[in-house]
Design a protein around this motif. Structure first.
Motif, mmCIF file in Angstrom:
data_model
loop_
_atom_site.group_PDB
_atom_site.id
_atom_site.type_symbol
_atom_site.label_atom_id
_atom_site.label_comp_id
_atom_site.label_asym_id
_atom_site.label_seq_id
_atom_site.Cartn_x
_atom_site.Cartn_y
_atom_site.Cartn_z
ATOM 1 N N LEU A 45 0.822 -1.213 0.000
ATOM 2 C CA LEU A 45 0.000 0.000 0.000
ATOM 3 C C LEU A 45 0.855 1.262 0.000
ATOM 4 O O LEU A 45 0.553 2.237 -0.718
ATOM 5 N N PHE A 46 1.932 1.240 0.768
ATOM 6 C CA PHE A 46 2.835 2.396 0.835
ATOM 7 C C PHE A 46 4.268 1.940 0.561
ATOM 8 O O PHE A 46 5.070 1.793 1.488
ATOM 9 N N PRO A 47 4.619 1.671 -0.685
ATOM 10 C CA PRO A 47 5.992 1.218 -0.995
ATOM 11 C C PRO A 47 7.010 2.298 -0.652
ATOM 12 O O PRO A 47 6.715 3.494 -0.669
ATOM 13 N N ARG A 48 8.228 1.853 -0.338
ATOM 14 C CA ARG A 48 9.268 2.806 0.092
ATOM 15 C C ARG A 48 9.638 3.795 -1.000
ATOM 16 O O ARG A 48 9.946 4.945 -0.726
ATOM 17 N N ASN A 49 9.641 3.328 -2.234
ATOM 18 C CA ASN A 49 9.941 4.214 -3.365
ATOM 19 C C ASN A 49 8.765 4.129 -4.337
ATOM 20 O O ASN A 49 8.654 3.194 -5.118
ATOM 21 N N LEU A 50 7.873 5.118 -4.290
ATOM 22 C CA LEU A 50 6.635 5.060 -5.076
ATOM 23 C C LEU A 50 6.921 5.073 -6.570
ATOM 24 O O LEU A 50 6.306 4.330 -7.333
ATOM 25 N N ARG A 51 7.856 5.901 -6.983
ATOM 26 C CA ARG A 51 8.150 5.986 -8.425
ATOM 27 C C ARG A 51 8.668 4.650 -8.962
ATOM 28 O O ARG A 51 8.255 4.195 -10.031
ATOM 29 N N GLN A 52 9.594 4.051 -8.214
ATOM 30 C CA GLN A 52 10.160 2.760 -8.633
ATOM 31 C C GLN A 52 9.086 1.671 -8.622
ATOM 32 O O GLN A 52 9.000 0.861 -9.547
ATOM 33 N N ALA A 53 8.238 1.668 -7.590
ATOM 34 C CA ALA A 53 7.166 0.677 -7.500
ATOM 35 C C ALA A 53 6.143 0.889 -8.623
ATOM 36 O O ALA A 53 5.619 -0.071 -9.189
ATOM 37 N N HIS A 54 5.858 2.146 -8.942
ATOM 38 C CA HIS A 54 4.911 2.464 -10.021
ATOM 39 C C HIS A 54 5.424 1.938 -11.357
ATOM 40 O O HIS A 54 4.686 1.298 -12.115
ATOM 41 N N ASP A 55 6.702 2.187 -11.640
ATOM 42 C CA ASP A 55 7.274 1.743 -12.916
ATOM 43 C C ASP A 55 7.312 0.216 -13.005
ATOM 44 O O ASP A 55 7.042 -0.363 -14.065
ATOM 45 N N ALA A 56 7.637 -0.434 -11.869
ATOM 46 C CA ALA A 56 7.671 -1.900 -11.861
ATOM 47 C C ALA A 56 6.266 -2.470 -12.068
ATOM 48 O O ALA A 56 6.078 -3.443 -12.814
ATOM 49 N N ALA A 57 5.281 -1.864 -11.410
ATOM 50 C CA ALA A 57 3.899 -2.328 -11.572
ATOM 51 C C ALA A 57 3.416 -2.104 -12.998
ATOM 52 O O ALA A 57 2.702 -2.947 -13.560
ATOM 53 N N MET A 58 3.815 -1.002 -13.588
ATOM 54 C CA MET A 58 3.404 -0.699 -14.961
ATOM 55 C C MET A 58 3.990 -1.727 -15.930
ATOM 56 O O MET A 58 3.298 -2.208 -16.838
ATOM 57 N N GLU A 59 5.264 -2.075 -15.723
ATOM 58 C CA GLU A 59 5.910 -3.066 -16.588
ATOM 59 C C GLU A 59 5.266 -4.450 -16.406
ATOM 60 O O GLU A 59 5.012 -5.171 -17.379
ATOM 61 N N HIS A 60 4.959 -4.783 -15.152
ATOM 62 C CA HIS A 60 4.337 -6.079 -14.874
ATOM 63 C C HIS A 60 2.921 -6.136 -15.458
ATOM 64 O O HIS A 60 2.516 -7.156 -16.049
ATOM 65 N N ALA A 61 2.180 -5.040 -15.334
ATOM 66 C CA ALA A 61 0.819 -4.989 -15.879
ATOM 67 C C ALA A 61 0.849 -5.092 -17.402
ATOM 68 O O ALA A 61 -0.002 -5.751 -18.007
ATOM 69 N N ARG A 62 1.834 -4.447 -18.013
ATOM 70 C CA ARG A 62 1.968 -4.519 -19.473
ATOM 71 C C ARG A 62 2.251 -5.960 -19.913
ATOM 72 O O ARG A 62 1.676 -6.456 -20.878
ATOM 73 N N THR A 63 3.137 -6.628 -19.175
ATOM 74 C CA THR A 63 3.460 -8.026 -19.493
ATOM 75 C C THR A 63 2.232 -8.914 -19.355
ATOM 76 O O THR A 63 1.980 -9.792 -20.195
#
Length: 525
Positions: free
Chosen positions: A374-392
């Motif tokens: 819910l509150f990742p330590r690095n929001l930008r990094q978590a956002h980009d990782a989630a975006m890449e995973h969602a795209r996959t």
């Protein structure tokens, strides 16, 4: 249109709000607002011009086609037009708004359409009479709303022929676009008549609070028709927002002219609390007065939802600064807003960035009850990782759907696969042609070779085209993909990975294949 007690209901009743003498004066004024031209029609007398504004022949100091020049008689500035150079497309059109008031407090807005087609074969410009037509008449009454009389069909030349339809007031300039040889040049507002009319009606309580610059901007947008109608329908709500300062007047402007923004306000409210759907603190009122233009509807609606739940600690300025919107509230309604605001400030990210992250987590069924998610330590990094995973994940889902469609095509492909294999089976120099056994192999080939052959499934299965694979004979290594015309008369294309040209040895193999297997007359030959 819903019946109102004191509003006119028929075109005749609306037309009774002005006299024939007033209309004649307004038409004359509208004609005078058309663009000025100085017509020079004789080569021998180049300095003699006729002014379209004052209708006088004048002497010019300098004669130059299309030069901006002031008329020596009336002072109006316009272009010189040399008749022998051609002006067949000279066409001037405007829409004017004039305003008046009546003794009972109603405000009347009269719209006139004026045009001048200056070129007529064999007719001098001074023989051309501009056309001025009555476009519409709108009547506004505080607490009642507005009514507008206009032509039923709404397009010139119907305009001005008869006002036979009554509707809610609206700007009609769009009705005159793309007509003839020119666009609607501009709308012309009689600002003096507007100021005089407003001063004599209850509309002054709103317009006196709005600075002259903003008032003129609204007038030139649509003749203030929509604002007048909103004031007439909901005088208290509009006056409340207008008197909260210049910043909130910008917000008011957008709420009136944007349907999405309009939903954030309770226009029927009778107190400030009911208008904004919540109690504003002194700090919030001061912020709205100074920086209200930074407020967007989604933030205001989130604030309204929090107030509805009894949460008073979260203030509007903090929500606007961090971008705590209605969508963010809906994503995590059970998480304390103060906690989210602190997190966004710490990460130095806007709320829409966090909303995207939460939406992608829900799409991937991530456990948001976990604090780490819910509150990742690095929001930008978590956002980009989630975006890449969602795209996959979306790509895999799309690939599964394509494979399922390809499997359904196998039966159709089996009907002519053997004939294709017999016709195009070929081996030479350690390279061979392989015919796909299943339609899924086309998808695998497209993924491996990074080309679009995976989209050819339906065409290949139905026999509209033929696709074969170029492989090494021993190791079955992919060398290229080849498409052959359905009638066997030619090779459509043969490409290596990434749609590159084939290597020299593979191209030599394709040349041999073409010489032996491709029949220009067709398969039947």
């Amino acid at each position: 249109m819903k019946k109102k007690k004191n509003l006119p209901e028929t075109p005749e009743e609306i037309a009774s709000y002005f006299t024939a003498q007033q209309m004649a004066e307004w038409k004359k004024e509208a004609e005078g607002k058309l663009r000025t031209y100085l017509f020079v029609m004789s080569k021998r007398h180049r300095r003699i011009a006729w002014c379209s504004h004052c209708h006088h022949f004048v002497r010019l100091n300098v004669s130059h086609h299309r030069k901006e020049t002031a008329c020596p008689h009336c002072g109006s500035v316009g272009e010189q037009i040399h008749g022998w150079r051609g002006y067949s497309r000279l066409h001037n059109r405007i829409l004017t708004y004039t305003y008046s008031s009546v003794a009972d407090g109603a405000l009347v807005a009269v719209s006139l359409y004026a045009e001048a087609r200056w070129y007529k074969k064999g007719v001098m410009p001074w023989r051309v009479c501009p056309t001025v037509l009555l476009d519409s008449v709108s009547v506004f009454r505080i607490g009642e709303g507005g009514a507008m009389a206009c032509p039923a069909h709404g397009r010139w030349p119907t305009a001005g022929c008869s006002l036979d339809h009554v509707m809610l007031p609206r700007y009609r300039g769009n009705n005159y676009k793309n007509m003839g040889v020119s666009v609607l040049w501009r709308i012309e507002i009689d600002e003096k008549s507007f100021t005089r009319a407003v001063k004599r009606t209850p509309f002054r309580y709103v317009f006196c609070a709005i600075p002259a610059k903003k008032r003129n901007e609204i007038l030139r947008w649509d003749g203030a028709i929509r604002l007048l109608d909103r004031i007439a329908c909901y005088p208290f709500a509009v006056e409340c927002l207008a008197k909260m300062g210049k910043a909130m007047q910008t917000f008011l402007f957008y709420t009136i002219y944007n349907a999405v923004w309009s939903k954030a306000i309770n226009w029927k409210g009778k107190t400030l609390r009911s208008v904004v759907r919540g109690t504003l603190t002194k700090e919030e009122k001061a912020w709205l007065h100074e920086k209200g233009e930074a407020l967007i509807p989604s933030v205001l609606r989130a604030w309204q939802e929090l107030r509805k739940k009894g949460i008073q600690q979260t203030l509007l300025p903090e929500m606007a600064t961090t971008g705590y919107s209605l969508r963010l509230y809906q994503e995590v309604p059970d998480v304390a807003p103060a906690r989210i605001l602190r997190y966004l400030k710490k990460e130095q990210c806007k709320g829409n960035y966090y909303v995207d992250y939460l939406a992608m987590c829900k799409e991937m069924n991530v456990d948001l009850t976990s604090k780490a998610n819910l509150f990742p330590r690095n929001l930008r990094q978590a956002h980009d990782a989630a975006m890449e995973h969602a795209r996959t994940m979306r790509e895999l889902k799309w690939l599964r759907e394509r494979r399922k469609d390809a499997q359904g095509m196998d039966a159709a492909w089996e009907e002519h696969r053997a004939a294709v294999e017999k016709r195009y089976g070929f081996t030479a120099d350690g390279i061979t042609i392989r015919v796909p056994e299943k339609m899924e192999e086309l998808i695998d080939e497209g993924n491996a070779m990074h080309n679009c052959v995976g989209t050819y499934v339906r065409r290949v299965a139905s026999g509209r085209t033929i696709v074969v694979f170029i492989r090494t004979e021993d190791t079955d290594e992919r060398l290229g993909t080849m498409e052959i015309a359905a009638d066997g008369t030619h090779i459509v294309q043969a490409r290596a990975a990434f749609n590159a040209d084939l290597p020299q040895d593979v191209q030599a193999f394709v040349d041999k294949f073409e010489a032996e297997k491709i029949n220009p007359i067709g398969m039947a030959g």
